[in-house]
Design an enzyme around this catalytic site. Structure first.
Site, PDB file in Angstrom:
ATOM      1  N   LEU A  38       0.799  -1.199  -0.279  1.00  0.00           N
ATOM      2  CA  LEU A  38       0.050   0.057  -0.052  1.00  0.00           C
ATOM      3  C   LEU A  38       0.829   1.220  -0.104  1.00  0.00           C
ATOM      4  CD1 LEU A  38      -2.921   0.741   0.204  1.00  0.00           C
ATOM      5  CD2 LEU A  38      -2.744   1.079   2.583  1.00  0.00           C
ATOM      6  N   SER A 104       3.494  -6.854   2.268  1.00  0.00           N
ATOM      7  CA  SER A 104       2.530  -6.261   2.693  1.00  0.00           C
ATOM      8  C   SER A 104       0.979  -6.407   1.846  1.00  0.00           C
ATOM      9  CB  SER A 104       2.497  -4.590   2.938  1.00  0.00           C
ATOM     10  OG  SER A 104       1.590  -3.875   3.523  1.00  0.00           O
ATOM     11  N   GLN A 105       0.216  -5.421   1.727  1.00  0.00           N
ATOM     12  CA  GLN A 105      -0.720  -5.823   0.700  1.00  0.00           C
ATOM     13  C   GLN A 105      -0.561  -6.556  -0.459  1.00  0.00           C
ATOM     14  OE1 GLN A 105      -4.040  -2.621   0.064  1.00  0.00           O
ATOM     15  NE2 GLN A 105      -3.070  -2.539  -1.989  1.00  0.00           N
ATOM     16  N   ASP A 221       6.093  -4.950  14.252  1.00  0.00           N
ATOM     17  CA  ASP A 221       5.652  -4.390  12.928  1.00  0.00           C
ATOM     18  C   ASP A 221       5.028  -3.043  12.806  1.00  0.00           C
ATOM     19  OD1 ASP A 221       4.938  -5.281   9.846  1.00  0.00           O
ATOM     20  OD2 ASP A 221       3.356  -4.092  10.586  1.00  0.00           O
ATOM     21  N   HIS A 276       7.261  -1.794  10.151  1.00  0.00           N
ATOM     22  CA  HIS A 276       6.653  -2.109   8.737  1.00  0.00           C
ATOM     23  C   HIS A 276       7.381  -1.744   7.521  1.00  0.00           C
ATOM     24  CE1 HIS A 276       3.396  -4.212   6.655  1.00  0.00           C
ATOM     25  NE2 HIS A 276       3.325  -2.872   5.881  1.00  0.00           N
TER      26      HIS A 276
END
Length: 295
Positions: A38, A104-105, A221, A276
């Site tokens: 993202l 991630s996404q 994270d 993250h």
């Protein structure tokens, strides 16, 4: 002069052998396809590319340049189709298969892509701090996107037709509104075969074509919530985290998770101390969790 020529003559076979081995090893590395998360773009992955070039010289690495920055908010099925079209030629040219490294996404996009491609040749799927079982938590991303909402009431937006037009709502998994999640989630609930999916058998078969699935995440994270979602664990309705093996999708093997685990083909790599946005630029994470699988 004769002595020098003699030395060269003796060393020549070893030099040829060294060159041959170098070329053979370089040629043997499978292509790596990277899918960003993202609000990211390929420019964010320069350090990762340097790591790969250093340890696996000659590897063909592609960071797919699609749905960058705010475009990453578009619905995930739309993104799956776009990335699929971009990746397919790379897969076709890779006789021995490819590795997917998805952040991630992007990890959910990759799982959607793998599940819906009957002819993919993904060898190893590396899921780098990805909310594989969904997201439920207040983060800076959430506050920026939906300033009027908190985790406790975001379901009012996400579980609507309008909400499902935002990628983050496609994997919003509110443990206190399970019925709405199952009825309204048109991505994660479908991908997990938690709601009626006429393609469930085929999707499961497609996922099981991979050789390994590597799950990477950690307790510091700060964005993926719970962070154990990166390991296919998630909250129950009391917001107690239940491990992967306790999840209904695992117990019923709805999309192949239990089968992969029984085959010994799920690898978990937990690393503390990594926030993250640093997963793809952390040397220790790369050496411990990623490099060993880029065969």
């Amino acid at each position: 002069m004769r002595q020098r020529r003699g030395c060269i003559g003796v060393l020549a076979p070893f030099c040829i052998l060294l060159i041959f081995l170098t070329l053979t090893l370089t040629a043997s590395y499978k292509p790596v396809i990277v899918v960003h998360g993202l609000f990211d773009s390929p420019s964010d992955f320069g350090i990762l590319l340097d790591f790969i070039n250093e340890t696996h010289p000659g590897t063909n690495v592609t960071v797919v340049d699609l749905f960058d920055r705010t475009e990453s908010l578009k619905p995930l099925w739309m993104q799956v189709e776009g990335f699929k079209r971009a990746m397919y030629p790379i897969m076709q040219n890779a006789v021995n298969g490819v590795h997917l490294l998805c952040y991630s996404q992007g990890g959910l996009i990759c799982r959607g892509l793998i599940s819906t491609m009957p002819d993919h040749n993904v060898d190893t799927f590396i899921s780098l701090s990805s909310p594989q079982m969904g997201q439920y938590g207040d983060t800076k991303y959430l506050k920026w996107l939906f300033p009027q909402h908190m985790k406790s009431n975001l379901y009012r937006l996400c579980y609507t037709q309008l909400g499902q037009d935002f990628s983050i709502c496609n994997y919003w998994n509110d443990p206190h509104h399970r019925d709405l999640y199952l009825n309204q989630s048109n991505f994660l609930a479908l991908l997990n075969d938690e709601k009626l999916n006429p393609n469930a058998t085929a999707w499961k078969k497609n996922l099981l074509r991979i050789r390994k699935m590597v799950l990477i995440g950690g307790p510091d994270d700060g964005v993926i919530m719970p962070w154990q979602s990166s390991m296919f664990a998630f909250y129950d309705n009391n917001e107690t985290v239940r491990e992967m093996q306790s999840q209904l999708v695992y117990l019923e093997d709805t999309f192949g998770l239990k089968t992969l685990d029984a085959r010994g083909d799920i690898v978990s790599c937990t690393v503390p101390g990594v926030s993250h946005t640093f997963w793809h630029s952390n040397r220790s994470v790369y050496e411990k969790c990623i490099a060993p699988w880029l065969t």
